[in-house]
Design an enzyme around this catalytic site. Sequence first.
Site, PDB file in Angstrom:
ATOM      1  N   VAL A  64      95.779  32.678 -52.048  1.00 57.28           N
ATOM      2  CA  VAL A  64      94.337  33.267 -52.136  1.00 57.28           C
ATOM      3  C   VAL A  64      94.291  34.748 -50.889  1.00 57.28           C
ATOM      4  O   VAL A  64      93.048  34.458 -50.220  1.00 57.28           O
ATOM      5  CB  VAL A  64      93.093  32.695 -51.495  1.00 57.28           C
ATOM      6  CG1 VAL A  64      93.001  31.377 -53.412  1.00 57.28           C
ATOM      7  CG2 VAL A  64      93.784  31.554 -50.634  1.00 57.28           C
ATOM      8  N   HIS A 119      93.409  31.851 -58.251  1.00 56.30           N
ATOM      9  CA  HIS A 119      92.458  30.929 -57.342  1.00 56.30           C
ATOM     10  C   HIS A 119      91.392  31.373 -56.426  1.00 56.30           C
ATOM     11  O   HIS A 119      91.157  30.885 -55.258  1.00 56.30           O
ATOM     12  CB  HIS A 119      93.782  30.070 -57.174  1.00 56.30           C
ATOM     13  CG  HIS A 119      94.862  29.093 -58.062  1.00 56.30           C
ATOM     14  ND1 HIS A 119      95.923  28.990 -57.336  1.00 56.30           N
ATOM     15  CD2 HIS A 119      94.332  29.131 -59.079  1.00 56.30           C
ATOM     16  CE1 HIS A 119      96.265  28.377 -58.640  1.00 56.30           C
ATOM     17  NE2 HIS A 119      94.692  28.302 -59.981  1.00 56.30           N
ATOM     18  N   CYS A 165      72.428  30.927 -55.075  1.00 57.62           N
ATOM     19  CA  CYS A 165      71.927  32.803 -55.221  1.00 57.62           C
ATOM     20  C   CYS A 165      73.259  33.268 -55.675  1.00 57.62           C
ATOM     21  O   CYS A 165      73.198  34.261 -56.261  1.00 57.62           O
ATOM     22  CB  CYS A 165      71.008  33.526 -53.776  1.00 57.62           C
ATOM     23  SG  CYS A 165      71.705  34.199 -53.113  1.00 57.62           S
ATOM     24  N   CYS A 180      73.251  30.990 -46.524  1.00 53.46           N
ATOM     25  CA  CYS A 180      72.709  31.669 -47.111  1.00 53.46           C
ATOM     26  C   CYS A 180      71.606  32.936 -46.764  1.00 53.46           C
ATOM     27  O   CYS A 180      70.499  32.238 -46.368  1.00 53.46           O
ATOM     28  CB  CYS A 180      72.569  31.862 -48.305  1.00 53.46           C
ATOM     29  SG  CYS A 180      71.626  33.234 -49.271  1.00 53.46           S
ATOM     30  N   CYS A 213      68.140  32.797 -49.268  1.00 54.37           N
ATOM     31  CA  CYS A 213      67.455  31.740 -49.744  1.00 54.37           C
ATOM     32  C   CYS A 213      67.877  30.521 -49.145  1.00 54.37           C
ATOM     33  O   CYS A 213      67.763  29.345 -49.379  1.00 54.37           O
ATOM     34  CB  CYS A 213      67.820  31.283 -51.590  1.00 54.37           C
ATOM     35  SG  CYS A 213      70.140  30.870 -51.691  1.00 54.37           S
ATOM     36  N   PRO A 223     113.833  28.809 -54.101  1.00 55.50           N
ATOM     37  CA  PRO A 223     115.222  28.575 -53.069  1.00 55.50           C
ATOM     38  C   PRO A 223     115.296  27.300 -53.657  1.00 55.50           C
ATOM     39  O   PRO A 223     116.257  26.246 -53.770  1.00 55.50           O
ATOM     40  CB  PRO A 223     115.356  28.363 -51.375  1.00 55.50           C
ATOM     41  CG  PRO A 223     113.787  29.718 -51.469  1.00 55.50           C
ATOM     42  CD  PRO A 223     113.069  29.530 -53.277  1.00 55.50           C
TER      43      PRO A 223
HETATM   44  P1  OAD Z   1     103.367  25.110 -53.581  1.00 54.35           P
HETATM   45  O1  OAD Z   1     102.727  24.740 -52.256  1.00 54.35           O
HETATM   46  O2  OAD Z   1     103.208  23.934 -54.418  1.00 54.35           O
HETATM   47  O3  OAD Z   1     105.110  25.936 -53.795  1.00 54.35           O
HETATM   48  C1  OAD Z   1     105.070  26.298 -52.811  1.00 54.35           C
HETATM   49  C2  OAD Z   1     106.937  27.446 -53.379  1.00 54.35           C
HETATM   50  O4  OAD Z   1     107.276  28.398 -52.903  1.00 54.35           O
HETATM   51  C3  OAD Z   1     107.967  26.222 -53.614  1.00 54.35           C
HETATM   52  O5  OAD Z   1     108.969  25.598 -54.579  1.00 54.35           O
HETATM   53  C4  OAD Z   1     109.035  26.786 -52.444  1.00 54.35           C
HETATM   54  O6  OAD Z   1     110.651  25.880 -52.833  1.00 54.35           O
HETATM   55  C5  OAD Z   1     108.544  27.979 -52.487  1.00 54.35           C
HETATM   56  N1  OAD Z   1     109.412  28.966 -51.617  1.00 54.35           N
HETATM   57  C6  OAD Z   1     109.075  28.473 -50.186  1.00 54.35           C
HETATM   58  N2  OAD Z   1     109.472  29.624 -49.012  1.00 54.35           N
HETATM   59  C7  OAD Z   1     109.798  31.006 -50.047  1.00 54.35           C
HETATM   60  C8  OAD Z   1     110.401  31.793 -50.012  1.00 54.35           C
HETATM   61  N3  OAD Z   1     110.404  31.806 -48.928  1.00 54.35           N
HETATM   62  N4  OAD Z   1     110.071  32.453 -51.600  1.00 54.35           N
HETATM   63  C9  OAD Z   1     110.177  32.132 -52.317  1.00 54.35           C
HETATM   64  N5  OAD Z   1     110.296  30.865 -52.669  1.00 54.35           N
HETATM   65  C10 OAD Z   1     109.360  30.000 -51.153  1.00 54.35           C
HETATM   66  O7  OAD Z   1     102.362  26.573 -54.082  1.00 54.35           O
HETATM   67  P2  OAD Z   1     102.129  26.848 -55.200  1.00 54.35           P
HETATM   68  O8  OAD Z   1     102.881  26.625 -56.538  1.00 54.35           O
HETATM   69  O9  OAD Z   1     101.515  28.649 -54.587  1.00 54.35           O
HETATM   70  O10 OAD Z   1      95.877  25.759 -56.036  1.00 54.35           O
HETATM   71  O11 OAD Z   1     100.598  25.710 -55.453  1.00 54.35           O
HETATM   72  C11 OAD Z   1     100.163  26.725 -56.691  1.00 54.35           C
HETATM   73  C12 OAD Z   1      98.976  25.530 -56.152  1.00 54.35           C
HETATM   74  O12 OAD Z   1      98.663  24.309 -55.752  1.00 54.35           O
HETATM   75  C13 OAD Z   1      97.672  26.512 -54.972  1.00 54.35           C
HETATM   76  O13 OAD Z   1      97.111  27.580 -55.864  1.00 54.35           O
HETATM   77  C14 OAD Z   1      96.836  25.582 -54.749  1.00 54.35           C
HETATM   78  C15 OAD Z   1      97.348  24.603 -54.460  1.00 54.35           C
HETATM   79  O14 OAD Z   1      96.801  23.399 -54.753  1.00 54.35           O
HETATM   80  C16 OAD Z   1      94.462  26.033 -55.557  1.00 54.35           C
HETATM   81  O15 OAD Z   1      94.318  25.388 -54.284  1.00 54.35           O
HETATM   82  C17 OAD Z   1      93.652  25.615 -56.607  1.00 54.35           C
END
Ligand code: OAD
Length: 252
Positions: free
Chosen positions: A103, A119, A130, A151, A154, A218
């Site tokens: 985000v 997201h 509104c 807001c 509203c 990683p």
């Molecule tokens: P996560 O925190 O679940 O996963 C982050 C991933 O990034 C892990 O697999 C790490 O190994 C990897 N990682 C860390 N440092 C890195 C680097 N320098 N280069 C590459 N990879 C690295 O985050 P998301 O998968 O984004 O949703 O999580 C998905 C969703 O879960 C988020 O969008 C959020 C959360 O609940 C909502 O809030 C709706």
Amino acid sequence: MPAFSDTLVDRLASASRVVVLTGAGISAESGIPTFRDPDGLWEKFDPQELANVEAFLDNPELVQGWYRHRRQLVEEAEPNAAHRALADLETHIDALTVVTQNVDALHTRAGSSDVVELHGNITHNYCMDCERPAEASTVDAAIAEGVPARCPECDGLIRPDVVWFGEQLPPAAIERAGTAAERADVLLSVGTSAVVYPAARLPLVAQEHGAYVAEINPDTTGITEAVDESIRETAGAVLPSLRDAVAAPHDA
Ligand code: OAD
């Protein structure tokens, strides 16, 4: 020795359509915490207390304050080498779509032109009643006064433009992402644990439709067993050299 295969470079160099699915890991090197790593946000904060509409209605000031803190972190952060490498890759590929679960808007700030925000976007706010967009300064001023941000039109509560637990993803975003995955020649899954649906399904959809799928992370992820290639390094280490390899002249 590069961490990625010649196959990946060849597939990218000859691809017309590429999708890059990104998650919090790609922004980790910009100083933005991930969710599920040992120091991640969900280790320190309970999503049930902060990231859902009931929590917000119970205590809007707490939730607005937490999101303002995260917004400020994002505004102070800069896109890193991985975000910039993806923006550069557009020069070499006819259609490159970034589908992000983040985000933080860092892909757009890095110069990517086709970004699907699954997201939402934490830098935007809107009125729950509104649905008019609201200025961040309205939220900041209310927090400074110790009252919930409302807001100006509203009096409805102002919320961040992010998807909370229990909420639907923006339908237009999920449709664009699904179509892009179905049409992709290559899909890169970067910095995501690939455990949150429907985002985690996109690499599998792409693969079912014939795409070559590689992950850059990683650690192992929810899709490691399915992908064609796993590159076990950070996004900042891999993407700039992958961009350079794709940009280099190729033997036919
Ligand atoms: P996560 O925190 O679940 O996963 C982050 C991933 O990034 C892990 O697999 C790490 O190994 C990897 N990682 C860390 N440092 C890195 C680097 N320098 N280069 C590459 N990879 C690295 O985050 P998301 O998968 O984004 O949703 O999580 C998905 C969703 O879960 C988020 O969008 C959020 C959360 O609940 C909502 O809030 C709706």
